[in-house]
Motif scaffolding. Sequence first.
Motif, PDB file in Angstrom:
ATOM      1  N   ALA A 116      -8.044  -0.011  -0.379  1.00  0.00           N
ATOM      2  CA  ALA A 116      -6.641   0.318  -0.640  1.00  0.00           C
ATOM      3  C   ALA A 116      -5.756  -0.927  -0.535  1.00  0.00           C
ATOM      4  CB  ALA A 116      -6.159   1.398   0.333  1.00  0.00           C
ATOM      5  N   PHE A 117      -5.987  -1.733   0.506  1.00  0.00           N
ATOM      6  CA  PHE A 117      -5.199  -2.965   0.660  1.00  0.00           C
ATOM      7  C   PHE A 117      -5.465  -3.920  -0.500  1.00  0.00           C
ATOM      8  CE2 PHE A 117      -2.727  -3.440   4.600  1.00  0.00           C
ATOM      9  CZ  PHE A 117      -3.029  -2.254   5.241  1.00  0.00           C
ATOM     10  N   VAL A 150       0.851  -1.199   0.000  1.00  0.00           N
ATOM     11  CA  VAL A 150       0.000   0.000   0.000  1.00  0.00           C
ATOM     12  C   VAL A 150       0.884   1.245   0.000  1.00  0.00           C
ATOM     13  CG1 VAL A 150      -1.809   1.272   1.212  1.00  0.00           C
ATOM     14  CG2 VAL A 150      -1.838  -1.230   1.214  1.00  0.00           C
ATOM     15  N   ARG A 151       1.870   1.251   0.888  1.00  0.00           N
ATOM     16  CA  ARG A 151       2.776   2.401   0.991  1.00  0.00           C
ATOM     17  C   ARG A 151       3.531   2.613  -0.325  1.00  0.00           C
ATOM     18  NH1 ARG A 151       0.982   4.533   5.783  1.00  0.00           N
ATOM     19  NH2 ARG A 151       1.541   3.357   7.628  1.00  0.00           N
ATOM     20  N   LYS A 152       3.983   1.519  -0.938  1.00  0.00           N
ATOM     21  CA  LYS A 152       4.830   1.627  -2.130  1.00  0.00           C
ATOM     22  C   LYS A 152       4.027   1.967  -3.378  1.00  0.00           C
ATOM     23  CE  LYS A 152       7.006  -2.146  -2.858  1.00  0.00           C
ATOM     24  NZ  LYS A 152       7.658  -3.420  -2.458  1.00  0.00           N
ATOM     25  N   ARG A 153       2.862   1.348  -3.501  1.00  0.00           N
ATOM     26  CA  ARG A 153       2.119   1.450  -4.750  1.00  0.00           C
ATOM     27  C   ARG A 153       1.123   2.603  -4.778  1.00  0.00           C
ATOM     28  NH1 ARG A 153       0.621  -4.447  -6.976  1.00  0.00           N
ATOM     29  NH2 ARG A 153       2.713  -4.966  -7.698  1.00  0.00           N
ATOM     30  N   PRO A 191      -1.935  -6.473 -10.298  1.00  0.00           N
ATOM     31  CA  PRO A 191      -0.867  -5.520 -10.597  1.00  0.00           C
ATOM     32  C   PRO A 191      -1.517  -4.172 -10.878  1.00  0.00           C
ATOM     33  CG  PRO A 191      -0.721  -7.472 -12.010  1.00  0.00           C
ATOM     34  CD  PRO A 191      -2.020  -7.559 -11.288  1.00  0.00           C
ATOM     35  N   LEU A 192      -1.032  -3.121 -10.263  1.00  0.00           N
ATOM     36  CA  LEU A 192      -1.574  -1.804 -10.531  1.00  0.00           C
ATOM     37  C   LEU A 192      -1.313  -1.453 -11.982  1.00  0.00           C
ATOM     38  CD1 LEU A 192      -0.786   0.410  -7.446  1.00  0.00           C
ATOM     39  CD2 LEU A 192      -2.798  -0.916  -8.004  1.00  0.00           C
ATOM     40  N   LYS A 193      -2.249  -0.728 -12.543  1.00  0.00           N
ATOM     41  CA  LYS A 193      -2.044  -0.287 -13.922  1.00  0.00           C
ATOM     42  C   LYS A 193      -0.740   0.489 -14.028  1.00  0.00           C
ATOM     43  CE  LYS A 193      -6.149   1.094 -13.687  1.00  0.00           C
ATOM     44  NZ  LYS A 193      -7.235   2.068 -13.757  1.00  0.00           N
ATOM     45  N   GLY A 194       0.081   0.111 -14.998  1.00  0.00           N
ATOM     46  CA  GLY A 194       1.327   0.848 -15.189  1.00  0.00           C
ATOM     47  C   GLY A 194       2.463   0.357 -14.317  1.00  0.00           C
ATOM     48  N   ALA A 195       2.160  -0.571 -13.396  1.00  0.00           N
ATOM     49  CA  ALA A 195       3.240  -1.114 -12.567  1.00  0.00           C
ATOM     50  C   ALA A 195       4.160  -1.943 -13.461  1.00  0.00           C
ATOM     51  CB  ALA A 195       2.675  -1.976 -11.444  1.00  0.00           C
TER      52      ALA A 195
END
Lengths: 319, 319, 319
Positions: free
Chosen positions: C237-238, C9-12, C245-249
């Motif tokens: 959020a979690f 959560v913190r990183k993404r 995978p987040l979009k664009g990750a």
Amino acid sequence: MWKDLLENVRKRAPRIHCISNYVSMNDCANILLACGASPIMAMDEAETAQITSICDGLTINIGTLSRATIPAMLASGKRANELGIPVVLDPVGTGASDFRTESAVRLLEKIRFTAIRGNASELRALSAASADALEPRTRSERKERTEGRSEICPGTAEDSCASGVDVSALDRVTEDNLDHWLSFVKDFAGRTGAVIALAGSTDLVADEDTALVIRNGHPMMSRVTGTGCQLSALTAAFLAANQTPLKGAEENHNYPVQVSSRSLLPVAAAICAMGVCGERAQKRLTGLDGNATYRNYIIDAVYHLTPEELETEAKYEMR
Amino acid sequence: MWKDLLENVRKRAPRIHCISNYVSMNDCANILLACGASPIMAMDEAETAQITSICDGLTINIGTLSRATIPAMLASGKRANELGIPVVLDPVGTGASDFRTESAVRLLEKIRFTAIRGNASELRALSAASADALEPRTRSERKERTEGRSEICPGTAEDSCASGVDVSALDRVTEDNLDHWLSFVKDFAGRTGAVIALAGSTDLVADEDTALVIRNGHPMMSRVTGTGCQLSALTAAFLAANQTPLKGAEENHNYPVQVSSRSLLPVAAAICAMGVCGERAQKRLTGLDGNATYRNYIIDAVYHLTPEELETEAKYEMR
Amino acid sequence: MWKDLLENVRKRAPRIHCISNYVSMNDCANILLACGASPIMAMDEAETAQITSICDGLTINIGTLSRATIPAMLASGKRANELGIPVVLDPVGTGASDFRTESAVRLLEKIRFTAIRGNASELRALSAASADALEPRTRSERKERTEGRSEICPGTAEDSCASGVDVSALDRVTEDNLDHWLSFVKDFAGRTGAVIALAGSTDLVADEDTALVIRNGHPMMSRVTGTGCQLSALTAAFLAANQTPLKGAEENHNYPVQVSSRSLLPVAAAICAMGVCGERAQKRLTGLDGNATYRNYIIDAVYHLTPEELETEAKYEMR
């Protein structure tokens, strides 16, 4: 020069009509009370124009925009223009949806704003979308504007830069691209007739001729929801207390600055005040305090800020 | 006598339906939780009457009134009247726009309120606008009422006194005009059948026969948005816990006061409680704390207030 | 295992679209910012689907439901399902009015939720009302479900158990009825395909196969309005930071758990995180601090919570 501008807010206690968003409405009311102003929140078209007419300033914030509220915003903005009281636009999230962008453009077409305050992504999206409505005055200005933008977002379609209510990474104002953003805000000010306030780690504020770079504030302010909305409300209070004689005020204040700067400096003063309070509040934080306590301390700091402290701690340069 | 009234709130934990405004909704919920009550916020006509029917009290606040919400308020108020549960009106901003004034009058015509709580400007505007709807019972009462008003606002049209959500300077309650305001609140109580609570630096609360002057509170409370709305919510909780046996309560509480005072004293107790908590919270403030921290400390103080402290610190006199 | 889930959560920094209620909207935004996520609040059907499409997660909260918002919720939920991003439902007050119950069922029919988070009364009312829409797969499951319920609410009609936004006394989860509630949440998870999170003094979270009992938190959290809503936002959020995978990750995160647990564990991590922060915040309270200060300290605690602290302080058992 900032001293008098804050002192006028404290002394004149302007009444500010906020057509605000639901998220930050309470904070906007409390920061207005903190600076000595008096908030009124009203959002139904059935009354907004009349409410505006008993106020000294108006702020329109589209953070939780609904179709029902747009006519209310238009009616209040029109009345404010008729009465000559200042109107601030906070185009929250412009660029994030067609609805926001189109609504913001429509507001821009129908209302003459005294100031428009947003982050780089929002302002750029608004500028691009309103380009047809607000024709640049010369071909060279148009060219310069376009180039400025394309250098900031290389290789991307403009709309894809705008991404929600936060500033896109590509839109970050840095020392390297400062000149581009300065010409952007001056140009946008020229086209709209509004003072443009661009919020970022460095704040820019400009009318057509003059720009100020303001270096107050603290990065942690971006971790508190609604600090931008609060600043927009504060901006309306500074404008209302300084730009025009308040209704019923017995004597006209002797402004320390020229007429043409009557809007620029109050907007800049509000930005400096918010930034200084963000710094002062951050210094109060202890090890366990996070963004919720910070939220309170920022408003507390506005409550206690003296004109002299603002004068001393404002960090700005003319550009 | 205040002790039992607070103790009943703590013990009976009344469930309060708030049709509230967007600015202070969160604070109203938290102050209800602080006093031991349980808040429900519901505002769509599709459900409000049904929600009211599972509650012990109702508060209607027109602070951010919209046309869509009025039918919801009417439906809930009507249901509350049918069920005999207390209903509080907070006519925020009455007098500031025709829409607010007319809506407030309409609510007053259709709903029998247990209590109406507002500042002097709001109550006077509501009283004037509802004069036709709520005929005074004798000619002499009408005369007295009119005189009272014209002395308070000499030389001004009545409507021009009402100015937004804050009390107009002309409407300030002082020791000099206290008798006029006392006869105003008693008269308005007589015409509406509601307990009238007039908020100011000195608070007045009255039914037709008896008035109390309450001298608790701190001037800084007016620098926190929504303290009035919070008090209206608190008032509904005190009424609900003290006026009628709560639904499902196994034994009827032995009220320490006469039947006719069943509404007056709980309203007065809520006002004293809010004022005492405003005082206690103010004493906690350190040099850097402003109105945002004060906001939190007021609710914190309600959380900790004991019946004994309320009994000791309430400052009131019968009039 | 919780460590990585918070770290993601913190990183993404997932962007979360909240269609929230007015009471807790500000708190939801601030708790998302506290955990490192980025909130967007948008609620008009004119833009909600488009806003959802630029986000990594969606939370739908019916706490102050209006008829106008339902199409907006449906449009966003549908878009989220198309895009495969997680959707959380917080069915606040389901069972308290027909309107809420029917609306919640309609949402459940049209949207595939990743997680549904509520108290026992809300979840039971939703389960009962959606029983026809979501047929249990075997007769024995139907039987077990019915028995479970009738033992929990002996001798009462089911609807009479649901009573507002607070959990009914009859619905309290205790050590004695834990097994019944565990089979209830697993069954409801099986029927909906969602992770079910049941909030109480003991929290339960389950998919069809696995349940966790979580024993973090502090009773005083129920005295702060909107802690449940905040947890629903945190849950989104979690999920967003851990499930897909987040979009664009650029690189796919190596999840420490099996695919089938990809939704269960992030939901459980959010519950543990909120509970741990409730405990940490409670320890900061001094004698005069009440529920308003507690509200701030909980969000502050989320701001400071480290992955290691979450790992150490989470109290859970598999069932």
